[in-house]
Enzyme design. Structure first.
Site, PDB file in Angstrom:
ATOM      1  CB  ILE A 175      25.361  55.619   1.742  1.00 14.77           C
ATOM      2  CG1 ILE A 175      26.679  55.315   1.019  1.00 14.77           C
ATOM      3  CG2 ILE A 175      24.599  56.743   1.056  1.00 14.77           C
ATOM      4  CD1 ILE A 175      27.624  56.476   0.905  1.00 14.77           C
ATOM      5  CD1 TRP A 190      21.587  56.079  13.007  1.00  7.30           C
ATOM      6  CD2 TRP A 190      23.637  56.631  12.313  1.00  7.30           C
ATOM      7  NE1 TRP A 190      22.215  56.684  14.047  1.00  7.30           N
ATOM      8  CE2 TRP A 190      23.482  57.037  13.664  1.00  7.30           C
ATOM      9  CE3 TRP A 190      24.857  56.867  11.678  1.00  7.30           C
ATOM     10  CZ2 TRP A 190      24.491  57.677  14.372  1.00  7.30           C
ATOM     11  CZ3 TRP A 190      25.858  57.500  12.386  1.00  7.30           C
ATOM     12  CH2 TRP A 190      25.680  57.903  13.707  1.00  7.30           C
ATOM     13  CG  LEU A 191      17.626  51.739   8.563  1.00  4.63           C
ATOM     14  CD1 LEU A 191      17.205  50.663   7.582  1.00  4.63           C
ATOM     15  CD2 LEU A 191      16.416  52.475   9.111  1.00  4.63           C
ATOM     16  CG  ASP A 287      13.014  55.537   1.148  1.00  5.64           C
ATOM     17  OD1 ASP A 287      13.805  54.816   0.516  1.00  5.64           O
ATOM     18  OD2 ASP A 287      13.267  56.011   2.261  1.00  5.64           O
TER      19      ASP A 287
END
Length: 495
Positions: A175, A190-191, A287
């Protein structure tokens, strides 16, 4: 109960009084967030907005807004049953060798069950009932939420991103939020340590000039969605794990633009590519920390094909200061983590990630201490054993007479069993969530371990205190006479 698709789950939630249909017109720009936030904080139902302003596609939100609904999505009746899922994952992560022939026979059905859960690929599927391609692709036709006043734009918040690394059979599900920046362009946030990003990095090294294929499913069945956020062993695909949760093989269909496979029952599927050197500044967005994150560069996903079911439902959420939906997911998945940790560290009695700690930044561990320095070993184990805890900044370790889920207990242990200099462990230059603006360098910061256990010889030269406790005999005598005392105080009367 098991659910073949999102609509089955929605129908069951409605029967249970766990879903509310909203017929009034509600704007996806800010209004939905405020309604969802108030509802979630009150422990309310999932919400199906049937009339989003400016769109004819309904929006499903707060789907996993209570731990109970997370458990239901995993095919369980209550959160406590999630421990059994954790035990299964612990076994699959590090299976014990059979102790004998009888033990091998007893374990055989489990291995057979896992082997039978390989996905089933269909020739056609509901997610491809309607096909939109090329110039007709328009993400602005989807009611994507603009969640907070300071957000850079609309944000896709529940995308199930499907990737595959070069020369790999296993597909990765993750996700990763996506900012809409054009009718066919999304920023893929995406990290670097996440599965999708690792697949992309490997592909880019092997194929520096080729476009990278990606598929995104919106509104998959609950088992597949939750499989993507569960610590599944690397040897087991998320699709196979979803089949175990559901009790039936996950049905997939081949994507139209690549060799990826997507959930056959998904409401909407986006297909496309990340082209070499196509990057864009992402954010800021509100966030799960309760703050807006800083702007950073991420790859751009160009959508070249959209397929969807007839009358699709758009699945959405928001993130903000806890509790939000990710925090609730964390509370439920906490029960899955415990058996996995206990498999490696049997001395752990309980493990708790307080939602107010952003679900992963602070952990409280209770343990049966066995030797001096034992608490420090457990701290290091938490930080290193599972990828999910590599960003945990604070680990508090206490004895098992402390309730890890009661801050009064935890604070009492910290203030009575700790010497700040002796019992605090600081580790510098460790991986930190890049969203953590408190760290001195983006992605790199320190961690603190707090040993709030009773100290053993070798850890202190002083006589250690003995905790005060009334005898069981006196407690029982007072229980017996309590009603005659005439003291009416809630919580004081014996059960």
């Amino acid at each position: 109960m098991k659910y073949n698709d999102l609509r089955d789950f929605v129908s069951q939630l409605e029967k249970l009084g766990e879903l509310k249909r909203i017929t009034a017109e509600v704007d996806p720009h800010l209004e939905m967030t405020e309604i969802c936030d108030r509802t979630l904080r009150a422990g309310g139902p999932a919400l199906l907005f049937e009339n989003p302003k400016g769109y004819d596609m309904p929006v499903l939100a707060n789907l996993f807004g209570t731990p109970k609904r997370v458990a239901l999505g995993m095919g369980q009746d209550d959160v406590a049953a999630l421990r059994e899922i954790g035990k299964l994952l612990a076994f699959l992560k590090e299976p014990d060798p059979p102790k004998g022939f009888k033990d091998a026979i007893e374990k055989l059905p489990l291995f057979r069950q896992v082997m039978r859960m390989s996905p089933k690929v269909l020739r056609s599927a509901p997610c491809q009932d309607v096909v939109i391609e090329k110039d007709k692709v328009d993400l602005y036709q989807i009611p994507v939420q603009h969640c907070w006043p300071g957000d850079a734009g609309p944000l896709v918040t529940w995308p199930l991103v499907i990737t595959r690394g070069p020369n790999k059979e296993r597909q990765n599900l993750g996700i990763y939020r996506q900012q809409v920046i054009g009718r066919n362009r999304l920023i893929m946030r995406w990290l670097s340590h996440r599965g999708g990003a690792l697949d992309y990095q490997e592909f880019r090294k092997a194929n520096p000039d080729k476009p990278y294929p990606v598929a995104v499913a919106l509104g998959a069945d609950p088992a597949t969605i939750l499989g993507a956020v569960t610590p599944v062993p690397d040897t087991l695909s998320e699709y196979a794990f979803a089949g175990l949760l559901r009790g039936s093989r996950t049905e997939l269909v081949n994507a139209g633009l690549s060799d990826l496979q997507v959930p056959a029952s998904a409401e909407i599927v986006l297909e496309g590519f990340i082209y070499p050197d196509d990057m864009a500044p992402e954010g800021p967005f509100g966030d799960h920390t309760g703050y807006y994150n800083e702007v950073d560069q991420f790859p751009v996903f160009t959508v070249e094909r959209i397929t969807h079911r007839r009358d699709p439902i758009y699945h959405s959420t928001y993130t903000g200061r806890p509790p939000d939906e990710p925090a609730i997911l964390g509370v439920a998945l906490n029960e899955v983590f415990i058996p996995i940790l206990q498999k490696q560290f049997p001395e752990i009695v309980d493990f708790y990630l307080p939602p107010e700690g952003c679900s992963y930044r602070l952990a409280v561990v209770t343990m049966k201490k066995q030797y001096p320095g034992h608490a420090k070993r457990v701290m290091m184990g938490v930080w290193s054993f599972l990828r999910q805890f590599m960003y945990t900044k604070f680990v508090i370790v206490t004895d098992d007479d402390v309730n890890a889920r009661n801050w009064e207990d935890v604070i009492w242990a910290i203030t009575t069993r700790m010497d700040p200099a002796r019992d605090t462990t600081l580790v510098e230059n460790t991986p930190i969530d890049y969203l953590d603006f408190a760290s001195p360098v983006s992605g790199l910061g320190s961690k603190m371990g707090m040993d709030a256990t009773n100290k053993w010889p070798g850890e202190t030269d002083r006589e250690w205190g003995t905790a005060i406790a009334m005898t069981d005999e006196v407690k029982q005598r007072v229980d017996d006479i309590w009603d005659s005392l005439g003291i009416e105080i809630p919580g004081a009367r014996p059960d």
